[in-house]
Design a protein around this motif. Sequence first.
Motif, short mmCIF file in Angstrom:
data_model
loop_
_atom_site.label_atom_id
_atom_site.label_comp_id
_atom_site.label_asym_id
_atom_site.label_seq_id
_atom_site.Cartn_x
_atom_site.Cartn_y
_atom_site.Cartn_z
N PRO A 1 0.95 -1.15 0.07
CA PRO A 1 0.01 -0.12 -0.07
C PRO A 1 0.91 1.19 -0.03
O PRO A 1 1.92 1.35 0.69
N GLY A 2 0.49 2.25 -0.78
CA GLY A 2 1.05 3.56 -0.65
C GLY A 2 0.65 4.51 -1.90
O GLY A 2 -0.19 4.18 -2.57
N SER A 3 1.40 5.51 -1.79
CA SER A 3 0.98 6.57 -3.06
C SER A 3 1.90 6.83 -4.05
O SER A 3 2.07 7.67 -4.67
N SER A 4 2.96 6.14 -4.11
CA SER A 4 3.97 6.09 -5.32
C SER A 4 3.41 5.80 -6.50
O SER A 4 2.34 4.99 -6.54
N PRO A 5 4.06 6.21 -7.45
CA PRO A 5 3.41 5.91 -8.93
C PRO A 5 3.28 4.53 -9.27
O PRO A 5 2.34 4.08 -9.90
N ASN A 6 3.98 3.44 -8.61
CA ASN A 6 3.79 2.05 -8.69
C ASN A 6 3.04 1.35 -7.63
O ASN A 6 2.96 0.28 -7.68
N GLN A 7 2.34 2.18 -6.72
CA GLN A 7 1.63 1.57 -5.65
C GLN A 7 0.24 1.85 -5.71
O GLN A 7 -0.22 3.13 -6.26
N LEU A 8 -0.65 1.11 -5.06
CA LEU A 8 -2.18 1.46 -5.11
C LEU A 8 -2.56 1.19 -3.32
O LEU A 8 -1.73 0.57 -2.58
N ASN A 9 -3.41 1.83 -2.87
CA ASN A 9 -3.76 1.63 -1.41
C ASN A 9 -5.38 1.32 -1.35
O ASN A 9 -6.10 2.19 -1.25
N GLY A 10 -5.44 -0.10 -1.33
CA GLY A 10 -6.82 -0.46 -1.20
C GLY A 10 -7.61 -0.24 -2.24
O GLY A 10 -8.81 0.48 -2.15
N PRO A 11 -7.41 -0.30 -3.45
CA PRO A 11 -8.23 -0.06 -4.63
C PRO A 11 -9.59 -0.88 -4.69
O PRO A 11 -9.86 -1.94 -4.42
N CYS A 12 -10.68 0.23 -4.92
CA CYS A 12 -12.04 -0.51 -5.03
C CYS A 12 -12.89 0.25 -5.93
O CYS A 12 -12.85 1.76 -5.78
N GLY A 13 -13.13 -0.24 -7.03
CA GLY A 13 -13.86 0.46 -8.26
C GLY A 13 -12.80 0.57 -8.96
O GLY A 13 -11.67 0.68 -8.77
N ILE A 14 -13.30 0.50 -10.33
CA ILE A 14 -12.30 0.59 -11.47
C ILE A 14 -13.03 1.07 -12.68
O ILE A 14 -14.06 1.10 -13.06
N PHE A 15 -12.34 1.85 -13.71
CA PHE A 15 -12.76 2.40 -14.88
C PHE A 15 -11.78 2.38 -15.89
O PHE A 15 -10.68 2.73 -15.49
N VAL A 16 -11.95 1.91 -17.03
CA VAL A 16 -11.07 1.80 -18.04
C VAL A 16 -11.34 2.84 -19.23
O VAL A 16 -12.42 2.36 -19.83
N THR A 17 -10.51 3.67 -19.72
CA THR A 17 -10.90 4.17 -20.87
C THR A 17 -10.78 3.81 -22.22
O THR A 17 -10.19 2.69 -22.26
N VAL A 18 -11.46 4.37 -23.20
CA VAL A 18 -11.02 3.75 -24.61
C VAL A 18 -9.49 3.89 -25.06
O VAL A 18 -9.30 3.20 -25.87
N ASP A 19 -8.59 4.69 -24.42
CA ASP A 19 -7.38 4.56 -24.62
C ASP A 19 -6.67 3.47 -23.42
O ASP A 19 -5.55 3.55 -23.52
N PHE A 20 -7.36 2.67 -22.75
CA PHE A 20 -7.03 1.84 -21.70
C PHE A 20 -6.34 2.20 -20.73
O PHE A 20 -5.53 1.61 -20.14
N ASP A 21 -6.52 3.56 -20.26
CA ASP A 21 -5.99 4.16 -19.18
C ASP A 21 -6.93 3.45 -18.06
O ASP A 21 -8.04 3.53 -18.06
N VAL A 22 -6.33 2.96 -17.08
CA VAL A 22 -6.82 2.41 -15.90
C VAL A 22 -7.17 3.50 -14.62
O VAL A 22 -6.21 4.05 -14.30
N CYS A 23 -8.22 3.57 -14.31
CA CYS A 23 -8.52 4.74 -13.36
C CYS A 23 -9.43 3.80 -12.03
O CYS A 23 -10.35 3.11 -12.30
#
Length: 200
Positions: free
Chosen positions: A177-199
Motif C-alpha cells: 500500500p502507498g501513494s508512489s506511482p507504482n503503488q495503490l492503497n486498497g483499490p475499490c472500483g475501476i474504470f478503463v478508458t477507450v485509451d486503456f487508461d486504468v482509473c
Amino acid sequence: MSVDSFYLWLIFLIVAQASGVSYNRPKLDPYAIWNPNAIIFANNSTVGANPRGLFINKNNSIYVTDQVNNQTHIWLNNTVNPTTTIYGSMPNPMCIFVTDNDDMYVSDYNANNRVDKWSLNASISTPVMYFSSSCLGLFVDMNNTLYCSLYNEHRVVKKQLDDNVSAVIIVAGNGSPGSSPNQLNGPCGIFVTVDFDVCT
C-alpha cells in the motif's frame, strides 16, 4: 450498506460513467439536472440490508447485487419492481459489470475469490477469473478484457476473456500500500478508458 449509502454509490457510479468514454456508457444528457421528484425503486426489503454492486447499462436497466441473500436483481428501464432475480451459486456477490451483449460478470466477497460470468438467459454461471483475495471493482473493456481491483493486495489485474488459457496479469500496484506511482492503497472500483487508461 444502508439505503443512504446505496444512493451515494448510485451517484458515484453516474459520475464515474460520465467522466470517461466507455463502450457501454449510458447516454446521459449533458444538461441533466437532479430530479427532486425521483422515486425510490429499491429498499432493504428489495435488495437486502447490504447491497454492494450496482450497474446501469446502455438501456438504463439497473443491476444490483444483494450480498445478504446471494442474489442479483435486475430492473428493466421504467420498471418499479425487479424484472428478474438471479439466485446463483455465488455466495456474497460484490461487484457487477454488464457488457453490451448482456453478459454479467459478478465477483464474490471473500467466499471463492473469483469472478463468474452469467450469460443472458443462462441458468448457471461460469467462473472466468480466480485470485487470492476479494475483487472490489470490475470492468470489461472494448477488447473483452476483464479488470479487477484487488483491495487487500493493492493491485489491479486483468485477464483476456476470449482466451481460456490466458493468465491473470498485474496492470497496476506492486502489492504494497502507498501513494508512489507504482503503488495503490486498497483499490475499490475501476474504470478503463477507450485509451486503456486504468482509473481506480
